[in-house]
Design a protein around this motif. Structure first.
Motif, PDB file in Angstrom:
ATOM      1  N   LEU A  93     -25.564 107.910 -29.845  1.00 45.00           N
ATOM      2  CA  LEU A  93     -25.585 106.419 -29.879  1.00 45.00           C
ATOM      3  C   LEU A  93     -25.246 106.100 -31.232  1.00 45.00           C
ATOM      4  O   LEU A  93     -24.232 105.351 -31.617  1.00 45.00           O
ATOM      5  N   GLU A  94     -25.780 106.869 -32.295  1.00 49.31           N
ATOM      6  CA  GLU A  94     -25.206 106.511 -33.922  1.00 49.31           C
ATOM      7  C   GLU A  94     -23.965 107.033 -33.973  1.00 49.31           C
ATOM      8  O   GLU A  94     -23.373 106.169 -34.566  1.00 49.31           O
ATOM      9  N   LEU A  95     -23.518 107.989 -33.487  1.00 49.46           N
ATOM     10  CA  LEU A  95     -22.113 108.497 -33.664  1.00 49.46           C
ATOM     11  C   LEU A  95     -21.117 107.474 -32.953  1.00 49.46           C
ATOM     12  O   LEU A  95     -20.084 107.262 -33.530  1.00 49.46           O
ATOM     13  N   ARG A  96     -21.355 107.078 -31.744  1.00 49.38           N
ATOM     14  CA  ARG A  96     -20.694 105.910 -31.142  1.00 49.38           C
ATOM     15  C   ARG A  96     -20.337 104.890 -31.850  1.00 49.38           C
ATOM     16  O   ARG A  96     -19.310 104.229 -32.138  1.00 49.38           O
ATOM     17  N   SER A 106     -20.914 104.611 -35.216  1.00 51.29           N
ATOM     18  CA  SER A 106     -20.053 104.929 -36.359  1.00 51.29           C
ATOM     19  C   SER A 106     -18.603 105.116 -36.274  1.00 51.29           C
ATOM     20  O   SER A 106     -17.731 104.411 -36.867  1.00 51.29           O
ATOM     21  N   LEU A 107     -18.436 105.573 -34.886  1.00 58.94           N
ATOM     22  CA  LEU A 107     -16.906 105.631 -34.446  1.00 58.94           C
ATOM     23  C   LEU A 107     -16.361 104.294 -34.397  1.00 58.94           C
ATOM     24  O   LEU A 107     -15.326 103.885 -34.690  1.00 58.94           O
ATOM     25  N   ALA A 129     -17.220 101.381 -35.478  1.00 59.52           N
ATOM     26  CA  ALA A 129     -16.999 100.766 -36.964  1.00 59.52           C
ATOM     27  C   ALA A 129     -16.040 101.388 -37.650  1.00 59.52           C
ATOM     28  O   ALA A 129     -14.856 100.661 -38.150  1.00 59.52           O
ATOM     29  N   ALA A 130     -15.725 102.525 -37.651  1.00 52.41           N
ATOM     30  CA  ALA A 130     -14.661 103.399 -38.396  1.00 52.41           C
ATOM     31  C   ALA A 130     -13.459 102.848 -37.654  1.00 52.41           C
ATOM     32  O   ALA A 130     -12.337 102.664 -38.602  1.00 52.41           O
ATOM     33  N   ALA A 131     -13.135 102.783 -36.475  1.00 55.14           N
ATOM     34  CA  ALA A 131     -11.877 102.570 -35.532  1.00 55.14           C
ATOM     35  C   ALA A 131     -11.615 100.896 -36.041  1.00 55.14           C
ATOM     36  O   ALA A 131     -10.658 100.800 -36.289  1.00 55.14           O
ATOM     37  N   GLN A 132     -12.487 100.188 -35.843  1.00 56.39           N
ATOM     38  CA  GLN A 132     -12.135  98.889 -36.625  1.00 56.39           C
ATOM     39  C   GLN A 132     -12.062  98.550 -37.672  1.00 56.39           C
ATOM     40  O   GLN A 132     -11.092  97.595 -37.810  1.00 56.39           O
ATOM     41  N   ALA A 133     -12.501  99.283 -38.531  1.00 56.99           N
ATOM     42  CA  ALA A 133     -12.093  99.265 -39.986  1.00 56.99           C
ATOM     43  C   ALA A 133     -10.984  99.823 -40.420  1.00 56.99           C
ATOM     44  O   ALA A 133     -10.263  99.856 -41.398  1.00 56.99           O
ATOM     45  N   GLY A 134     -10.504 100.653 -39.513  1.00 55.89           N
ATOM     46  CA  GLY A 134      -9.142 101.434 -39.628  1.00 55.89           C
ATOM     47  C   GLY A 134      -9.425 102.445 -40.872  1.00 55.89           C
ATOM     48  O   GLY A 134      -8.500 102.700 -41.519  1.00 55.89           O
ATOM     49  N   ASP A 135     -10.470 103.147 -40.852  1.00 59.72           N
ATOM     50  CA  ASP A 135     -11.026 103.992 -41.835  1.00 59.72           C
ATOM     51  C   ASP A 135     -10.815 105.577 -41.267  1.00 59.72           C
ATOM     52  O   ASP A 135     -11.708 106.040 -40.645  1.00 59.72           O
ATOM     53  N   SER A 136      -9.713 106.062 -41.646  1.00 61.94           N
ATOM     54  CA  SER A 136      -9.335 107.269 -41.062  1.00 61.94           C
ATOM     55  C   SER A 136     -10.251 108.371 -41.724  1.00 61.94           C
ATOM     56  O   SER A 136     -10.703 109.657 -41.084  1.00 61.94           O
ATOM     57  N   VAL A 175     -14.791 112.425 -41.313  1.00 60.33           N
ATOM     58  CA  VAL A 175     -16.152 112.875 -41.430  1.00 60.33           C
ATOM     59  C   VAL A 175     -16.907 112.940 -39.971  1.00 60.33           C
ATOM     60  O   VAL A 175     -17.648 113.942 -39.981  1.00 60.33           O
ATOM     61  N   LEU A 176     -16.689 112.064 -39.005  1.00 59.62           N
ATOM     62  CA  LEU A 176     -17.125 112.019 -37.602  1.00 59.62           C
ATOM     63  C   LEU A 176     -16.695 113.516 -37.028  1.00 59.62           C
ATOM     64  O   LEU A 176     -17.516 113.808 -36.442  1.00 59.62           O
TER      65      LEU A 176
END
Length: 177
Positions: A102-105, A107-108, A110-117, A122-123
């Motif tokens: 759940l935590e990983l999802r 984070s995924l 949030a990273a996808a929405q922020a466009g943070d490659s 890291v994930l």
């Protein structure tokens, strides 16, 4: 050209029926078998031999696909021992594993929405580490302890991680386009 439909994938490739395989030997034997049974070699042969060649080529390809992937290989070993991992019906997972997923999802997402490659990478690295740990666990369960039931549970966790890995890949592709 001999055909034994009861032969296991491991027997076909001359490998012991174990989770840990000699990948180089698997690759070498695959190419040898492909050369031996390739339908082009039997183009001038009688129809029965041509059909047999196609069946054998299919068998070789299916066996190779099942043995080259650690997850597919674990699943195949469980099947050989009469154990159904129950991917569709048994969703029981250790609570700590589910919390982590759940935590990983989150984070995924949030990273996808922020466009943070960088966060996606890291994930991805973290996921590879978890996958490697589960692969080591399933190897011990299958090869050392013959604990088919525990291995089925670990395999379900691996399948969960495989799906998550696909989701990370899709998120990375969206960022690249």
């Amino acid at each position: 050209m001999t055909h034994n439909p009861n032969q296991t994938h491991f027997e076909l490739f001359g490998l012991p029926a174990r989770f840990k395989v000699d990948v180089a030997k698997l690759e070498t034997r695959y190419h040898e078998l492909q050369r031996e049974v390739h339908p082009d070699r039997f183009a001038a042969a009688p129809q029965a031999e041509q059909r047999l060649s196609i069946q054998l080529a299919t068998q070789v390809n299916e066996a190779y696909q099942a043995l080259k992937s650690p997850v597919a290989r674990a699943h195949y070993l469980l099947q050989l021992h009469g154990v159904d991992p129950q991917f569709e019906t048994n969703t029981a997972m250790p609570p700590d594993f589910l919390d982590e997923q759940l935590e990983l999802r989150e984070s995924l997402e949030a990273a996808a929405q922020a466009g943070d490659s960088a966060r996606l990478e890291v994930l991805s690295v973290r996921l590879r580490g978890e996958r490697d740990a589960l692969l080591a666990r399933v190897e011990g369960q299958l090869d050392e302890r013959s604990d088919w039931t525990q291995a089925a549970g670990t395999l379900r966790q691996l399948m969960f991680l495989e799906k998550f890995r696909e989701e990370i890949g899709a998120a990375e592709e969206r960022l690249e386009s």
